[in-house]
Design a protein around this motif. Structure first.
Motif, PDB file in Angstrom:
ATOM      1  N   SER A 369       7.227   4.566  -1.605  1.00  0.00           N
ATOM      2  CA  SER A 369       7.185   3.611  -2.631  1.00  0.00           C
ATOM      3  C   SER A 369       5.640   3.583  -2.637  1.00  0.00           C
ATOM      4  O   SER A 369       4.938   3.813  -1.796  1.00  0.00           O
ATOM      5  CB  SER A 369       7.291   2.164  -1.871  1.00  0.00           C
ATOM      6  OG  SER A 369       7.133   1.945  -0.925  1.00  0.00           O
ATOM      7  N   VAL A 370       5.351   3.489  -4.124  1.00  0.00           N
ATOM      8  CA  VAL A 370       4.166   2.637  -4.534  1.00  0.00           C
ATOM      9  C   VAL A 370       4.128   1.625  -4.849  1.00  0.00           C
ATOM     10  O   VAL A 370       4.743   1.638  -5.757  1.00  0.00           O
ATOM     11  CB  VAL A 370       3.565   3.780  -5.471  1.00  0.00           C
ATOM     12  CG1 VAL A 370       2.590   3.388  -5.791  1.00  0.00           C
ATOM     13  CG2 VAL A 370       3.965   5.361  -5.327  1.00  0.00           C
ATOM     14  N   ASP A 371       3.671   0.617  -4.385  1.00  0.00           N
ATOM     15  CA  ASP A 371       3.625  -1.066  -4.192  1.00  0.00           C
ATOM     16  C   ASP A 371       2.613  -1.481  -4.588  1.00  0.00           C
ATOM     17  O   ASP A 371       1.280  -1.044  -3.437  1.00  0.00           O
ATOM     18  CB  ASP A 371       3.840  -1.024  -3.117  1.00  0.00           C
ATOM     19  CG  ASP A 371       4.735  -3.233  -3.699  1.00  0.00           C
ATOM     20  OD1 ASP A 371       3.946  -3.637  -4.391  1.00  0.00           O
ATOM     21  OD2 ASP A 371       4.384  -3.692  -2.706  1.00  0.00           O
ATOM     22  N   LEU A 372       2.580  -2.224  -6.248  1.00  0.00           N
ATOM     23  CA  LEU A 372       0.832  -2.124  -6.692  1.00  0.00           C
ATOM     24  C   LEU A 372       0.883  -3.220  -6.269  1.00  0.00           C
ATOM     25  O   LEU A 372      -0.276  -3.927  -6.391  1.00  0.00           O
ATOM     26  CB  LEU A 372       0.869  -1.654  -8.096  1.00  0.00           C
ATOM     27  CG  LEU A 372       0.708  -0.837  -8.808  1.00  0.00           C
ATOM     28  CD1 LEU A 372       1.233   0.810  -8.357  1.00  0.00           C
ATOM     29  CD2 LEU A 372       0.478  -0.759 -10.111  1.00  0.00           C
ATOM     30  N   GLY A 373       1.923  -4.130  -5.569  1.00  0.00           N
ATOM     31  CA  GLY A 373       0.994  -5.488  -5.502  1.00  0.00           C
ATOM     32  C   GLY A 373       1.893  -6.345  -6.769  1.00  0.00           C
ATOM     33  O   GLY A 373       1.374  -7.663  -6.602  1.00  0.00           O
TER      34      GLY A 373
END
Length: 380
Positions: A369-373
């Motif tokens: 996953s890529v979580d940008l917040g």
């Protein structure tokens, strides 16, 4: 691929410059004013010459070299080094079928993912005949009818028969379909051409580069790497680890195609591997990595688009990371810094930490996953 730079002798060849030169070469006693007969008669010629020099000749120069060629002309460069553009690949899945024992499911029998809204049904056909066993179950491999990524459907999506058959009561694909890929891009084909040209006279038949090149001739294959002499008990053992063009572990169907393409067990005259080589083709063990950080986005960008862009850039970096045996924190940081839509970010972690992540010999990095917040639907 480097940027094509127009030769100096093709510069300053716009229509106005050409026409001024033509007017300057008229005899002194000829009217060269705009709107006069000589001016009007020569202007179309200047326009045609400018188009020839600035477009047609430039494009001709580009297609002469694989570095800048494209489309059917790049295919001709590939043919020169005995390569072909990889065709689109067909998604593969394994079905679990329940029903009455003894029911025979013929080869080519069609199953499908149901049509949803305006999306058409996605059909799959059995690769061989299968019979429901005494326990009321059968397993059979199916290929998508149409090539491309549309066939990469999730688990439990293939649930219909295209034509009803007595004796079948339930259908499902326990795991997602995979291996559906689009036709090879110009950039991918160009890279393979350059690999061959750069490797001329630098190795021997059956070196690592050959196994990688042979595997990439198979539709659906993306990245591959070699582990030589991986089994100490087997002389000349070679392990070829293969991912598909979508960056996922190659499925059993693709692995079998690669093995048959290189080893040609049914026709030794077409075998590519050296005599005595013992080849094993496998999918890698994926080293999953979850990326998390707190980002501020440029106005007009949304979290989903930015995350997808970062994921693609990281996927491209994985090839280099694998060769180095390490996913570097600083390199991921640089990818995010340069990503379109990122204004600023802090607190980057990889799997919860800030350390480099080692990649074992038979592993390959993969993005969890890529979580940008930021909620993915938020804009700006």
């Amino acid at each position: 691929m480097g940027e094509f730079i127009m030769p100096d002798w093709l510069k300053n060849q716009d229509a106005e410059t050409i026409h001024r030169r033509m007017m300057a070469r008229l005899p002194p006693d000829i009217d060269d004013t705009e709107g006069g007969f000589p001016w009007d008669f020569t202007k179309p010629t200047a326009l045609e010459k400018a188009e020839l020099l600035q477009f047609h000749l430039v494009e001709t120069l580009k297609i002469m070299f694989p570095e800048w060629s494209y489309g059917e002309y790049l295919d001709l460069h590939a043919k020169r080094v005995a390569l072909e553009r990889r065709a689109a690949g067909y998604a593969y899945a394994e079905l679990e079928i329940e029903g009455i024992a003894g029911t025979v499911i013929p080869a080519g029998f069609a199953f499908a993912v149901p049509s949803v809204n305006s999306q058409p049904a996605i059909e799959f056909r059995t690769m061989e005949a299968a019979e429901i066993a005494e326990d009321g179950k059968a397993a059979v491999g199916v290929l998508a009818v149409l090539p491309g990524t549309s066939g990469n459907v999730p688990a439990d999506a293939i649930v219909l028969m295209v034509s009803p058959m007595r004796g079948i009561t339930a259908i499902k694909n326990p795991e997602k379909a995979s291996g559906g890929t689009e036709e090879e891009s110009d950039d991918s084909l160009r890279a393979r051409i350059m690999e061959i040209e750069q490797g001329l006279d630098t190795g021997f038949v059956g070196c690592d580069a050959d196994y990688i090149r042979w595997s990439k001739e198979v539709p659906g294959v993306g990245t591959s790497f070699v582990i030589a002499n991986w089994d100490p008990a087997v002389k000349n053992s070679v392990k070829l680890v293969v991912l598909d063009s979508n960056g996922e572990p190659a499925n059993d169907h693709i692995l079998e195609l690669v093995y048959n393409h290189i080893m040609s067990p049914e026709d030794r005259l077409n075998r590519k591997a050296p005599i005595g080589a013992i080849l094993t083709v496998v999918a890698p063990t994926m080293k999953g990595i979850a990326y998390s950080f707190s980002a501020s986005l440029v106005d007009g960008y949304d979290a989903a688009t930015v995350a997808d862009s970062i994921s693609k850039a990281i996927q491209e970096y994985y090839i280099k990371a694998k060769s180095e045996g390490l996913v570097q924190y600083i390199h991921i940081h640089a990818i995010i810094t340069q990503a379109p839509g990122i204004y600023d970010f802090t607190r980057l972690t990889m799997n919860g930490g800030i350390e480099n992540i080692a990649i074992a010999l038979d592993e390959y990095p993969g993005t969890i996953s890529v979580d940008l917040g930021i909620p993915r639907e938020v804009v700006g």
